[in-house]
Design a protein around this motif. Structure first.
Motif, PDB file in Angstrom:
ATOM      1  N   SER A  30      41.751 -17.978 -68.340  1.00 52.79           N
ATOM      2  CA  SER A  30      41.378 -19.363 -68.640  1.00 52.79           C
ATOM      3  C   SER A  30      39.906 -19.646 -68.337  1.00 52.79           C
ATOM      4  O   SER A  30      39.361 -20.652 -68.801  1.00 52.79           O
ATOM      5  N   SER A  55      38.862 -25.299 -74.869  1.00 53.66           N
ATOM      6  CA  SER A  55      39.505 -25.241 -76.182  1.00 53.66           C
ATOM      7  C   SER A  55      38.753 -25.966 -77.287  1.00 53.66           C
ATOM      8  O   SER A  55      39.349 -26.349 -78.297  1.00 53.66           O
ATOM      9  N   SER A  70      42.933 -20.257 -81.572  1.00 49.89           N
ATOM     10  CA  SER A  70      43.644 -20.998 -80.541  1.00 49.89           C
ATOM     11  C   SER A  70      43.856 -20.074 -79.354  1.00 49.89           C
ATOM     12  O   SER A  70      43.715 -18.857 -79.472  1.00 49.89           O
ATOM     13  N   ARG A  71      44.208 -20.673 -78.237  1.00 51.04           N
ATOM     14  CA  ARG A  71      44.435 -19.874 -77.045  1.00 51.04           C
ATOM     15  C   ARG A  71      45.659 -20.382 -76.309  1.00 51.04           C
ATOM     16  O   ARG A  71      45.958 -21.586 -76.335  1.00 51.04           O
ATOM     17  N   ASP A  72      46.342 -19.460 -75.663  1.00 51.13           N
ATOM     18  CA  ASP A  72      47.473 -19.787 -74.813  1.00 51.13           C
ATOM     19  C   ASP A  72      47.172 -19.176 -73.453  1.00 51.13           C
ATOM     20  O   ASP A  72      47.356 -17.970 -73.246  1.00 51.13           O
ATOM     21  N   ASN A  73      46.693 -19.986 -72.559  1.00 48.93           N
ATOM     22  CA  ASN A  73      46.285 -19.461 -71.249  1.00 48.93           C
ATOM     23  C   ASN A  73      47.469 -18.937 -70.447  1.00 48.93           C
ATOM     24  O   ASN A  73      47.315 -18.040 -69.623  1.00 48.93           O
ATOM     25  N   LYS A  75      49.832 -17.229 -71.604  1.00 51.02           N
ATOM     26  CA  LYS A  75      50.133 -15.889 -72.114  1.00 51.02           C
ATOM     27  C   LYS A  75      48.902 -14.986 -72.139  1.00 51.02           C
ATOM     28  O   LYS A  75      48.974 -13.855 -72.614  1.00 51.02           O
TER      29      LYS A  75
END
Length: 117
Positions: A30, A55, A70-73, A75
């Protein structure tokens, strides 16, 4: 140290879609800005998308409206959704991580995207 592993590349027809994923190691994902780049043999590497720690997203004109980062912190993963693909999108796609946007310290090994006519 951050290790990045891209996946999701492949062969798609013009107008099709692909979603690339980039999984990062470590517990500080992150804290990194993330970017997607592409490179065709004989040409310079070019940025196709970037996402800040907060983001905020950035795209060049060549892909704006077609690509979404996009991001998924939770995961430790950043994604690149690519729609309405064109033959000129054919390239090896790389993800990168850095403490600041535009300054990347870590790179993945790349995944090949081929768009056929």
């Amino acid at each position: 140290q951050v290790q990045l592993v891209e996946s999701g590349g492949g062969l798609v027809q013009t107008g099709g879609s692909l979603r690339l994923s980039c999984a990062a190691s470590g517990r500080t994902f992150s804290r990194y800005a993330m970017g997607w780049f592409r490179q065709v043999p004989g040409k310079e590497r070019e940025s196709v998308a970037a996402i800040s720690r907060g983001s905020n997203t950035y795209y060049p004109a060549s892909v704006k409206g077609r690509f979404t980062i996009s991001r998924d912190n939770a995961k430790n993963t950043v994604y690149l959704q690519m729609n309405n693909l064109k033959t000129e999108d054919t390239a090896v796609y790389y993800c990168a991580a850095g403490r600041r946007l535009g300054t990347y310290d870590y790179w993945g090994q790349g995944t090949l995207v081929t768009v056929s006519a």
